[in-house]
Design an enzyme around this catalytic site. Structure first.
Site, PDB file in Angstrom:
ATOM      1  N   CYS A 138       0.823  -1.231   0.000  1.00 27.09           N
ATOM      2  CA  CYS A 138       0.000   0.000   0.000  1.00 27.09           C
ATOM      3  C   CYS A 138       0.847   1.267   0.000  1.00 27.09           C
ATOM      4  O   CYS A 138       0.334   2.350  -0.264  1.00 27.09           O
ATOM      5  CB  CYS A 138      -0.928   0.004   1.207  1.00 27.09           C
ATOM      6  SG  CYS A 138      -1.938  -1.461   1.232  1.00 27.09           S
ATOM      7  N   HIS A 271      -3.254   7.150   2.531  1.00 26.91           N
ATOM      8  CA  HIS A 271      -3.675   5.842   2.023  1.00 26.91           C
ATOM      9  C   HIS A 271      -5.042   5.542   2.622  1.00 26.91           C
ATOM     10  O   HIS A 271      -5.253   5.700   3.824  1.00 26.91           O
ATOM     11  CB  HIS A 271      -2.650   4.781   2.428  1.00 26.91           C
ATOM     12  CG  HIS A 271      -3.130   3.385   2.194  1.00 26.91           C
ATOM     13  ND1 HIS A 271      -3.737   3.015   1.025  1.00 26.91           N
ATOM     14  CD2 HIS A 271      -3.110   2.282   2.989  1.00 26.91           C
ATOM     15  CE1 HIS A 271      -4.077   1.739   1.098  1.00 26.91           C
ATOM     16  NE2 HIS A 271      -3.706   1.269   2.280  1.00 26.91           N
ATOM     17  N   ASN A 301     -10.242  -0.178   0.416  1.00 19.94           N
ATOM     18  CA  ASN A 301      -8.784  -0.088   0.384  1.00 19.94           C
ATOM     19  C   ASN A 301      -8.293  -0.650  -0.959  1.00 19.94           C
ATOM     20  O   ASN A 301      -8.405  -1.845  -1.205  1.00 19.94           O
ATOM     21  CB  ASN A 301      -8.223  -0.895   1.563  1.00 19.94           C
ATOM     22  CG  ASN A 301      -6.701  -0.868   1.629  1.00 19.94           C
ATOM     23  OD1 ASN A 301      -6.034  -0.454   0.675  1.00 19.94           O
ATOM     24  ND2 ASN A 301      -6.157  -1.317   2.740  1.00 19.94           N
TER      25      ASN A 301
HETATM   26  N1  ACO Z   1     -18.131  -8.758  10.039  1.00 23.03           N
HETATM   27  C1  ACO Z   1     -18.564  -8.976  11.274  1.00 23.03           C
HETATM   28  N2  ACO Z   1     -17.746  -9.310  12.298  1.00 23.03           N
HETATM   29  C2  ACO Z   1     -16.427  -9.376  12.016  1.00 23.03           C
HETATM   30  C3  ACO Z   1     -15.909  -9.152  10.744  1.00 23.03           C
HETATM   31  C4  ACO Z   1     -16.818  -8.831   9.723  1.00 23.03           C
HETATM   32  N3  ACO Z   1     -16.436  -8.573   8.464  1.00 23.03           N
HETATM   33  N4  ACO Z   1     -14.569  -9.294  10.786  1.00 23.03           N
HETATM   34  C5  ACO Z   1     -14.251  -9.603  12.055  1.00 23.03           C
HETATM   35  N5  ACO Z   1     -15.366  -9.649  12.801  1.00 23.03           N
HETATM   36  C6  ACO Z   1     -15.489  -9.959  14.223  1.00 23.03           C
HETATM   37  C7  ACO Z   1     -14.346 -10.778  14.742  1.00 23.03           C
HETATM   38  O1  ACO Z   1     -14.563 -12.144  14.514  1.00 23.03           O
HETATM   39  C8  ACO Z   1     -14.371 -10.410  16.206  1.00 23.03           C
HETATM   40  O2  ACO Z   1     -15.379 -11.166  16.836  1.00 23.03           O
HETATM   41  P1  ACO Z   1     -15.157 -11.769  18.313  1.00 23.03           P
HETATM   42  O3  ACO Z   1     -14.953 -10.557  19.181  1.00 23.03           O
HETATM   43  O4  ACO Z   1     -16.429 -12.487  18.578  1.00 23.03           O
HETATM   44  O5  ACO Z   1     -13.939 -12.616  18.210  1.00 23.03           O
HETATM   45  C9  ACO Z   1     -14.807  -8.967  16.201  1.00 23.03           C
HETATM   46  O6  ACO Z   1     -15.399  -8.710  14.939  1.00 23.03           O
HETATM   47  C10 ACO Z   1     -13.675  -7.994  16.418  1.00 23.03           C
HETATM   48  O7  ACO Z   1     -12.598  -8.341  15.547  1.00 23.03           O
HETATM   49  P2  ACO Z   1     -11.268  -7.509  15.541  1.00 23.03           P
HETATM   50  O8  ACO Z   1     -10.327  -8.092  14.559  1.00 23.03           O
HETATM   51  O9  ACO Z   1     -10.800  -7.307  16.951  1.00 23.03           O
HETATM   52  O10 ACO Z   1     -11.825  -6.122  15.000  1.00 23.03           O
HETATM   53  P3  ACO Z   1     -11.091  -4.756  14.952  1.00 23.03           P
HETATM   54  O11 ACO Z   1     -11.815  -3.754  15.722  1.00 23.03           O
HETATM   55  O12 ACO Z   1      -9.614  -4.871  15.178  1.00 23.03           O
HETATM   56  O13 ACO Z   1     -11.295  -4.355  13.430  1.00 23.03           O
HETATM   57  C11 ACO Z   1     -10.053  -4.299  11.372  1.00 23.03           C
HETATM   58  C12 ACO Z   1     -10.725  -5.176  12.389  1.00 23.03           C
HETATM   59  C13 ACO Z   1     -11.088  -3.396  10.735  1.00 23.03           C
HETATM   60  C14 ACO Z   1      -9.405  -5.161  10.301  1.00 23.03           C
HETATM   61  C15 ACO Z   1      -8.999  -3.426  12.101  1.00 23.03           C
HETATM   62  O14 ACO Z   1      -8.144  -4.218  12.866  1.00 23.03           O
HETATM   63  C16 ACO Z   1      -8.198  -2.626  11.154  1.00 23.03           C
HETATM   64  O15 ACO Z   1      -8.698  -1.703  10.549  1.00 23.03           O
HETATM   65  N6  ACO Z   1      -6.895  -2.924  11.034  1.00 23.03           N
HETATM   66  C17 ACO Z   1      -6.043  -2.253  10.092  1.00 23.03           C
HETATM   67  C18 ACO Z   1      -6.264  -2.896   8.792  1.00 23.03           C
HETATM   68  C19 ACO Z   1      -5.700  -2.102   7.703  1.00 23.03           C
HETATM   69  O16 ACO Z   1      -5.786  -0.895   7.701  1.00 23.03           O
HETATM   70  N7  ACO Z   1      -5.127  -2.811   6.765  1.00 23.03           N
HETATM   71  C20 ACO Z   1      -4.594  -2.268   5.633  1.00 23.03           C
HETATM   72  C21 ACO Z   1      -3.311  -1.496   5.869  1.00 23.03           C
HETATM   73  S1  ACO Z   1      -2.042  -1.920   4.819  1.00 23.03           S
HETATM   74  C22 ACO Z   1      -2.745  -2.199   3.407  1.00 23.03           C
HETATM   75  O17 ACO Z   1      -3.553  -1.400   3.047  1.00 23.03           O
HETATM   76  C23 ACO Z   1      -2.472  -3.410   2.582  1.00 23.03           C
END
Ligand code: ACO
Length: 344
Positions: A138, A271, A301
């Site tokens: 990214c 980004h 993204n």
């Molecule tokens: N729908 C519903 N529930 C979901 C989903 C979904 N799509 N995905 C995960 N969950 C659930 C999980 O199973 C978990 O459930 P549990 O508590 O019962 O175990 C709950 O939601 C929370 O999951 P987390 O992973 O803790 O959620 P978080 O608040 O961390 O959000 C996310 C996840 C959005 C991916 C976040 O961590 C994030 O934004 N990280 C950065 C990702 C990013 O920006 N990546 C790209 C950067 S580099 C590049 O662009 C290649």
């Protein structure tokens, strides 16, 4: 045999060019999104049909994403890249034959080799100029812009097309709800031309390879097959923590290199990964959200394509105006991160 006068002429030429300040300016932007727009509601029902549960509320609350575009089956990254490049060249008033450098930032190349840039060059109907890909996930567009800037400043190129293009839908595992709701396809491009006045004011690039495992497509090609997984894997929370830790720092470093401060920024063009990461970075840089270009809600993204896509969207909507100061910054797999300060 080389004559002394020829050597003298060559030395003179070198000395003369060395004393003339050379900068690189963005003279045109373009972008392309595949026509298939998939809203959260569309994705929720498509995933439900395969037993995967998610919701519009979850996606919007955690990421800010409301829709993304997916390419049709069989459409490769070069097709998107060419469409964006053509619009950028048109905006700059250039023909493909004017271009002497093509850099494509992508993690979803058409082939293992040759580079997508060479495929783009051929599709643009030109030959001879340098063409290569940059792989910094990214952060790829910021890396590519920085390399093109250095090549123009050194005199190695005069008119570059710098493209970020991705078909991430090809590497998404639609059984993994933690990743498949986050990404989309698209392409953005800028024309960068040599200029006597500054355009790219400063850049700052970094990588830390010990984090390879938190965001990767671990498979590789061997023995005529893909060995390992060809799907994107991500530890979302680890990526989130690293991202919010480095983005404001790289922006401040770039500002310092250019002799500027946060108050000089007209637009932050981050980004487009997650609205929460963008909000956190803007807060650290003491910028109101109305100074941040946000397209993640409509594009998802799009990895290396996200910044040039956001830039072109903001230029064409009249948000970004000539002469304004833009801070571009990104994080991505590798782990990589960096920024570029641009006088548009
Ligand atoms: N729908 C519903 N529930 C979901 C989903 C979904 N799509 N995905 C995960 N969950 C659930 C999980 O199973 C978990 O459930 P549990 O508590 O019962 O175990 C709950 O939601 C929370 O999951 P987390 O992973 O803790 O959620 P978080 O608040 O961390 O959000 C996310 C996840 C959005 C991916 C976040 O961590 C994030 O934004 N990280 C950065 C990702 C990013 O920006 N990546 C790209 C950067 S580099 C590049 O662009 C290649």
């Amino acid at each position: 045999m080389t004559q002394p006068s020829q050597i003298k002429n060559q030395l003179f030429k070198t000395a003369t060019t060395a004393t003339i300040a050379r900068f690189a300016r963005i003279t045109g932007t373009g972008s392309y999104l595949p026509p298939n727009r998939v809203t959260n509601a569309d994705l929720v029902s498509q995933l439900a049909a395969t037993g995967i549960e998610t919701s519009d509320d979850w996606i919007v609350e955690r990421t800010g994403i409301r829709a993304r575009h997916f390419s049709a089956q069989g459409v490769l990254t070069s097709e998107l890249a060419v469409a964006a490049a053509q619009k950028a060249m048109q905006a700059a008033g250039l023909l493909a034959s004017d271009i002497d450098l093509i850099i494509v930032a992508t993690s979803t190349p058409d082939m293992v080799f040759p580079s997508t840039a060479c495929i783009v060059q051929n599709k643009l109907g030109i030959a001879g100029c340098a063409a290569f890909d940059i792989q910094a996930v990214c952060t790829g567009f910021v890396y590519a812009l920085s390399v093109a800037n250095a090549m123009i400043q050194s005199g190695a190129a005069n008119r570059a097309i710098v493209i970020g293009a991705e078909t991430f839908s090809r590497i998404l595992d639609f059984k993994d709800r933690t990743t498949c709701v986050l990404f989309g396809d698209g392409a953005g491009a800028v024309v960068l031309e040599a200029s006597a006045t500054p355009g790219i004011l400063a850049t700052d690039l970094h990588a830390d390879g010990k984090h390879v495992g938190i965001l990767c497509v671990p498979g590789n090609v061997g023995g005529g097959a893909v060995e390992g997984s060809a799907f994107l894997h991500m530890d979302g929370q680890a990526v989130f923590k690293l991202a919010v830790g480095v983005l404001a720092d790289t922006a401040r470093t770039t500002l310092a290199k250019a002799g500027k401060t946060e108050t000089d920024i007209d637009w932050l063009i981050p980004h487009q990964a997650n609205i929460r990461i963008m909000t956190s970075t803007a807060k650290k840089l003491k910028l109101d959200m109305d100074k941040v270009v946000v397209t993640v809600d409509q594009h998802g993204n799009t990895s290396a394509a996200s910044i040039p896509l956001a830039l072109d969207t903001a230029v064409r909507s009249g948000q970004v105006k000539q002469g304004q100061t833009l801070m571009l910054e990104a994080v991505g797999g590798g782990f990589t991160w960096g920024s570029a300060l641009v006088q548009y």
